[in-house]
Design an enzyme around this catalytic site. Sequence first.
Site, PDB file in Angstrom:
ATOM      1  N   LYS A  49       0.848  -1.204   0.000  1.00 13.78           N
ATOM      2  CA  LYS A  49       0.000   0.000   0.000  1.00 13.78           C
ATOM      3  C   LYS A  49       0.880   1.250   0.000  1.00 13.78           C
ATOM      4  CE  LYS A  49      -3.830  -2.404   2.195  1.00 13.78           C
ATOM      5  NZ  LYS A  49      -4.577  -2.785   3.372  1.00 13.78           N
ATOM      6  N   GLN A  93      -4.971  -1.645   9.541  1.00 14.16           N
ATOM      7  CA  GLN A  93      -4.831  -2.951   8.894  1.00 14.16           C
ATOM      8  C   GLN A  93      -5.430  -4.045   9.784  1.00 14.16           C
ATOM      9  OE1 GLN A  93      -3.769  -3.406   5.774  1.00 14.16           O
ATOM     10  NE2 GLN A  93      -3.991  -5.619   5.865  1.00 14.16           N
ATOM     11  N   ASP A 116     -11.302   2.886   4.340  1.00 17.35           N
ATOM     12  CA  ASP A 116     -11.760   1.515   4.139  1.00 17.35           C
ATOM     13  C   ASP A 116     -13.286   1.427   4.107  1.00 17.35           C
ATOM     14  OD1 ASP A 116     -10.024  -0.604   3.758  1.00 17.35           O
ATOM     15  OD2 ASP A 116      -9.360  -0.615   5.841  1.00 17.35           O
TER      16      ASP A 116
HETATM   17  N1  GUN Z   1      -6.925  -6.950   5.749  1.00 18.64           N
HETATM   18  C1  GUN Z   1      -7.196  -7.652   4.620  1.00 18.64           C
HETATM   19  N2  GUN Z   1      -7.852  -6.871   3.739  1.00 18.64           N
HETATM   20  C2  GUN Z   1      -8.001  -5.657   4.319  1.00 18.64           C
HETATM   21  C3  GUN Z   1      -8.609  -4.435   3.892  1.00 18.64           C
HETATM   22  O1  GUN Z   1      -9.168  -4.295   2.793  1.00 18.64           O
HETATM   23  N3  GUN Z   1      -8.556  -3.425   4.789  1.00 18.64           N
HETATM   24  C4  GUN Z   1      -7.969  -3.553   6.014  1.00 18.64           C
HETATM   25  N4  GUN Z   1      -7.987  -2.502   6.818  1.00 18.64           N
HETATM   26  N5  GUN Z   1      -7.413  -4.656   6.425  1.00 18.64           N
HETATM   27  C5  GUN Z   1      -7.423  -5.708   5.583  1.00 18.64           C
END
Ligand code: GUN
Length: 276
Positions: A49, A93, A116
Amino acid sequence: MTIILDGKKLRDKIFENLKTKLDKMPKKPTLAVILAGDDPSSKIYVNNKKKCAEKLGINSIVITYPQNVSEKELLDKIQELNNDKEITAILVQLPLPAHINKSNVINTISPQKDVDGLTNYNSGKIFSGEKPYVYPCTPLGIMLLLEEYNIEIEGKHVVVIGRSNLVGKPIAQMLLNRNATVTQCHSKTKNLPEITKTADIIISAVGKNIVGENMINKNCVVIDVGIFKDEVGKISGDVDFEKVSKIASYISPVPGGVGPMTIASLMLNTVELFNS
Ligand code: GUN
């Protein structure tokens, strides 16, 4: 002939457009990512990311905490980021360490910075058929992939396998909002193949190899959200790609399907929040 839903190609197209847009912006968004604990996959995802943000010209910071971080420390940091005018998007995350209340943490994020789309405010908007600040990244990525390949949603029977807050629940609701007929299946569903055989579109978000050729009707569209390492360490999805791709009309591969679209959506959301 089966068409492969190419998430990498669409991601690259989205990145190209975003880069052009960002190059013209005098001030850039700043994405803050909180990584708590030592989940190895999470570390890789967060690193990706950050790299993607940098490539596009989005500022990013990663704040890491050890596995034994307290919930209060996380909540205090999120409050600080909420109040910081330089920070325009916040992502925590997942998964979080088991002793942390995930809902408390997520819902401390200001909905305007919730990149998110996972806060109760933003998911509540989706569930009442209104527009959230942004949609959750993986469901948004799936919608963009379907749109790119002109796959009709209205009136179609979509079977979603999985009911997580991250993918299963929001994608089912987003499809319902687009007038699909949605069946939500999960680990306790009986006679899963009987149900999936009636689907025009199957979206599987389980994290286990469960979708085989016996579950697919001819011409079905198959979206595979699962990604995990199988017994021999090979990256695999929920769907038996070899066999199912001979029956489906469209199918998303793993890797190279939904995964790249999740990150494309994150970058889109980061810019969207900055401009709203
Ligand atoms: N862990 C796996 N996929 C995601 C996601 O799309 N967002 C977040 N915050 N954590 C994740």
